[in-house]
Structures are given as C-alpha cells and as structure tokens.
Scaffold this active site. Structure first.
Site, PDB file in Angstrom:
ATOM      1  N   LYS A 129      44.969  37.095  56.839  1.00 19.09           N
ATOM      2  CA  LYS A 129      45.235  38.352  57.534  1.00 19.09           C
ATOM      3  C   LYS A 129      44.586  38.335  58.922  1.00 19.09           C
ATOM      4  O   LYS A 129      43.608  37.610  59.152  1.00 19.09           O
ATOM      5  CB  LYS A 129      44.637  39.519  56.745  1.00 19.09           C
ATOM      6  CG  LYS A 129      45.333  39.845  55.437  1.00 19.09           C
ATOM      7  CD  LYS A 129      44.610  40.993  54.752  1.00 19.09           C
ATOM      8  CE  LYS A 129      45.276  41.345  53.432  1.00 19.09           C
ATOM      9  NZ  LYS A 129      46.587  42.001  53.617  1.00 19.09           N
ATOM     10  N   ARG A 182      51.230  41.294  43.430  1.00 20.24           N
ATOM     11  CA  ARG A 182      52.327  41.160  42.459  1.00 20.24           C
ATOM     12  C   ARG A 182      52.130  39.950  41.550  1.00 20.24           C
ATOM     13  O   ARG A 182      52.613  39.929  40.419  1.00 20.24           O
ATOM     14  CB  ARG A 182      53.663  41.081  43.204  1.00 20.24           C
ATOM     15  CG  ARG A 182      53.826  39.858  44.085  1.00 20.24           C
ATOM     16  CD  ARG A 182      54.880  40.041  45.158  1.00 20.24           C
ATOM     17  NE  ARG A 182      54.418  40.924  46.210  1.00 20.24           N
ATOM     18  CZ  ARG A 182      55.150  41.258  47.280  1.00 20.24           C
ATOM     19  NH1 ARG A 182      56.385  40.785  47.406  1.00 20.24           N
ATOM     20  NH2 ARG A 182      54.664  42.048  48.200  1.00 20.24           N
TER      21      ARG A 182
END
Length: 488
Positions: free
Chosen positions: A269, A343
C-alpha cells in the site's frame, strides 16, 4: 452506569430529584413538559431568545425556580424519533461535561417514550464515557453519572426497562469493539484477539476454541495460510459458540475479518494513512462485541462467531502476485493482488461454517475501498442473493440506527474473476470492486443463506477524528434478537 426507568412523579417532572435533568424538546411539536415550573422556565428562555426548539440547540439552566434538579439542560431535537432523541441526548451530555453529576435524569417532552428511546439513551451514555487509554494513560477518563434515569409514564415502565437493558448490552459490545480496534497492531495481535475471545467466553459462558497454524493447516485452509505466511506474528482461527436454544436448532454464524495489520503484502500500500490499517480487523472486533452483547442478553437462539485473524506482511516468504493457492473448499485461487487479502481469509472461514449447518451466515469485513467510494461513511454495504435475509438485515439496521444499503450481486459481475490458471482470480478490475469482492465470497456460500457486510466506510474514522466506531455491533445484535424472537 446504573440505568433505570423512573415513573414521572405525581408532582411533575420538576420534582425529579437528580443532579441534572436533560429535557429533550422536539422541534416538530409545541407540547411542554406538563410541569408548570419547567414550562415557565422554557417559555422565559424562549421569549428572551436564549433558546429555540431546533435540532442542535441547547441551553443550560442553573437552579431554575421551582425545579428540584439543580441543573437543567434543554436540548432541541429534530423530532420525537429515537434517532433524533439519541442525538439530542448526546448533545445534552456533552454540554454537561465537567460538571459533577452523579445522577442524571432524562425526559422527552410531549411524547411517549419507547424501548427504542431507552436503548438509544443507554448506548449514547455508554459511548459518551468511552476514552481510549491503553497506550495513552494521560488521556483523562470522562466522569460519567453513576445512575442514569429515563423518566416515563407508568404504563411504559416495563418496555423502557427492557430497552435500557438491551441498550446497555449493545453499548458495552460497541465499547469492546472500539477498544480492540483502537489498539495498535503491536498490541492488538491475533494472539490478543484469541485471548480476548477466551475472556468473553469465560465471563458469559460461551464455548471458545482458538486454533493455531498447525490446526489450520490440518483443516486445509490454504487460502487463509497464504495471507499469514509473510508475517512472523502467528495466526489464529477463533471459534465462539453461544448456546441459547435447543441443540437441534440451526445457528446463526457471524464471520469477522481479522487482519490486525494490512500492509498490502507484496502489493504494498502507499505509506500515507497506512497506519489506519490497524482497523482492518473491524469485522472481527464487531463479532467479539456482538458475542459479548448476546452473552449478556441471553436470547433463545444459537450463535457461532468465527474469526480468521492474521497480519498481511511483505517478506521473503510472503505470497506473491500470480501465486495459486487451494482453498479449504478445494477451489483454486490465482492471487493477482496480495492487498485483496480479506476475501482470502474469509473464504476458508465461510467453508468452515458449513459444518454447523447454519440457518444463516453473515460475514463482516472492512473489505474494499470501493465500498467507501460508493457509499461514503454512513451506510455499510449489504450484499446477499437471499431477499428474505437481506430484508431482515436491513430492518435490523433501521431498528439499531446502524444504516446499511443493499448492493447488487448480478451474475454478470462474475466475469471479472475469470482466471487462466485457477478456478478464479482474487480480484477483477477496479470497476465495481466491492461487488466483485462479494461475488468472490459468494462462491464459497452455496450451502446456506448468506449475506456480506462491507464495513470499510463505517467501522472507523480517519484523520483528526481517527478511531473505531464499533459498528455494526448494533445491527448484528438486533438481527440476532429478531431471529430469537421469530424462533420463540
């Protein structure tokens, strides 16, 4: 705090003996309090231009003539709804900050008080007293009243008492979720979450198991393991069970994403605001808070809480973009972006949920920035192919004042997850990112009714007001209670 329902004294509201009295005055009504002394004080303040019955307006009155409570706080509300009442009470409590108040009484002028008003009062009072101190001991605790009374008619006492009990439990659950999420990642580790689950289990008689890496490997959770492999911090898989109904009754299963820190892994990130990724376990925190609330309220329903928790870190052994892993379901996944890790841990937990033969499964996750772009910071994103389950959750969100908005799950969005090298990719294009994330999870939920809550925009605040909100503990608790009522 000790919450109580107080019947309006025969002598009127002005004879309530409290250190402070908050009077909520709806702007859409002209009815007074029914007490001559109080109504005279309100009329005088209004005539002098010191107060208007408008949302956000407050006025402090000291030693009002003929009023037994030494401090009176007038607080305007948009209307008489529980939502407006909650806001007005919060403003009233804030206006009394710094004053010594051991007994606080609260009244709603001109309207009947309901269980929803009582719940709102208990939650807002609990939250007003929350201060994060774990790594900031210099933060001063806010002095809160030892006793809080909601003044109501005798006919409403039983309903109001129940609302206060429910609100206090939800408020405590919200505070627990906030505390867990607010702790920095070097304090709130997967190990800490496991210990916290055990503590809650011991206090409220829940069955709790905390599985380590070896147990997770034995279960075949290859997708979960792929996220954890880059970190030296050991993963945990937490299983909490509340038994409130017959053993044969199918449980509700709540699954919370527990990424205690998310660097993005190899798909690193940007540095800006990466510190806020300690909140990436907001889903896990909400499951802990909800299980605590349920443990206190003891509804007649069975509930299971599942929390896969680990860090997502870059290292020499971290999962790489392009790697293919095998999930617990046997389906293979091409990991195109290691920053789409939530996920990957949830899908194995959703497969694990099958063993409980659940009545419904709801997963909760700070899953996508795309959901924040779509809905901002007010509504959580709700995804479900089951209209009945979606309807129940939306109703729970309304009754809890914990808003959610249903999003689409059309099969056309599945196209984005096609892979040349596995059964599916873990990401699609940027377009509709929150939907494709939900479609990924849906592939692991064919055995039961399922819903997904993307709480990326509502689980915490950033910037100068950085901190966890404790959402959606209220929504989840109301959903469980509604299911308990339906079964009863």
């Amino acid at each position: 705090m000790n919450f109580q329902a107080l019947a309006t004294p025969a002598g009127g509201l002005g004879t309530v003996a409290a250190d402070a009295l908050i009077v909520v005055l709806p702007a859409d009504g002209k009815a007074g309090t029914g007490d001559k002394a109080l109504d005279a004080a309100i009329a005088a303040a209004t005539k002098a231009g010191d107060f208007e019955r408008k949302a956000g307006r407050t006025l402090y009155l000291h030693s009002a003539e003929g009023v037994k409570s030494g401090r009176v706080l007038l607080s305007g509300a948009r209307d008489a709804s529980a939502k407006a009442f909650r806001t007005a009470v919060a403003q009233g409590i804030a206006a009394l900050k710094g004053r010594s108040v051991r007994h606080l009484a609260v009244a709603l002028a001109g309207n009947g008080v309901t269980a929803a008003h009582a719940e709102a009062l208990a939650i807002v009072a609990e939250q007003a007293g929350y201060v994060y101190q774990h790594t900031k001991p210099s933060a001063e605790a806010i002095p809160m009243p030892a006793k809080v009374s909601l003044v109501t008619d005798k006919a409403e006492l039983a309903e109001v008492k129940q609302g206060l009990v429910q609100g206090q439990a939800i408020g405590a659950g919200v505070a627990l979720a906030r505390e867990c999420a607010n702790r920095p990642a070097n304090f709130c580790t997967p190990t800490f979450l496991g210990e916290e689950a055990k503590r809650i289990g011991k206090e409220f008689r829940l069955d709790v198991q905390v599985l380590d890496r070896k147990a997770v490997e034995k279960l075949g959770m290859g997708s979960f393991l792929s996220v954890a492999r880059g970190s030296e911090e050991p993963l945990r898989f937490i299983v909490m069970q509340y038994h409130g109904a017959a053993k044969k009754d199918a449980p509700i299963v709540l699954v919370g994403k527990g990424i205690t820190f998310d660097t993005g892994g190899i798909s690193l990130k940007p540095a800006a605001e990466m510190d806020e990724m300690k909140f990436d376990m907001g889903g896990a925190a909400s499951v802990l808070g909800t299980m605590r609330a349920i443990g206190e309220l003891k509804p007649k329903v069975n509930v299971v809480g599942l929390i896969p928790t680990c860090e997502n870190m870059p290292s020499g052994i971290a999962t790489k973009p392009g790697d293919v892993v095998t999930s617990m379901s046997g389906q293979t996944i091409e990991i195109l972006n290691t920053d789409a890790e939530g996920r990957l841990i949830l899908c194995d937990a959703l497969t694990y949920a099958e063993r409980f033969k659940p009545a419904a499964v709801v997963d909760i996750a700070t899953l996508t920035g795309a959901c924040v772009i779509a809905l901002g910071h007010h509504h959580a994103g709700l995804f479900s192919p089951d209209d009945a389950l979606a309807g129940e959750l939306l109703e729970a969100s309304r009754s809890a004042e914990d808003p959610a908005w249903r999003m689409p799950l059309d099969e056309e969005y599945d196209e984005a997850l096609k892979s040349n090298f596995a059964d599916m990719a873990n990401v699609g294009s940027r377009a509709g990112g929150s939907i494709t994330a939900a479609k990924f999870l849906q592939r692991f939920t064919k055995a039961y009714p399922w819903a997904h809550l993307d709480v990326a925009g509502v689980a915490y605040k950033g910037g100068a007001n950085k901190g966890a909100t404790g959402r959606p503990v209220g929504l989840l608790t109301h959903f469980v209670l509604s299911r308990a009522g339906r079964q009863a």
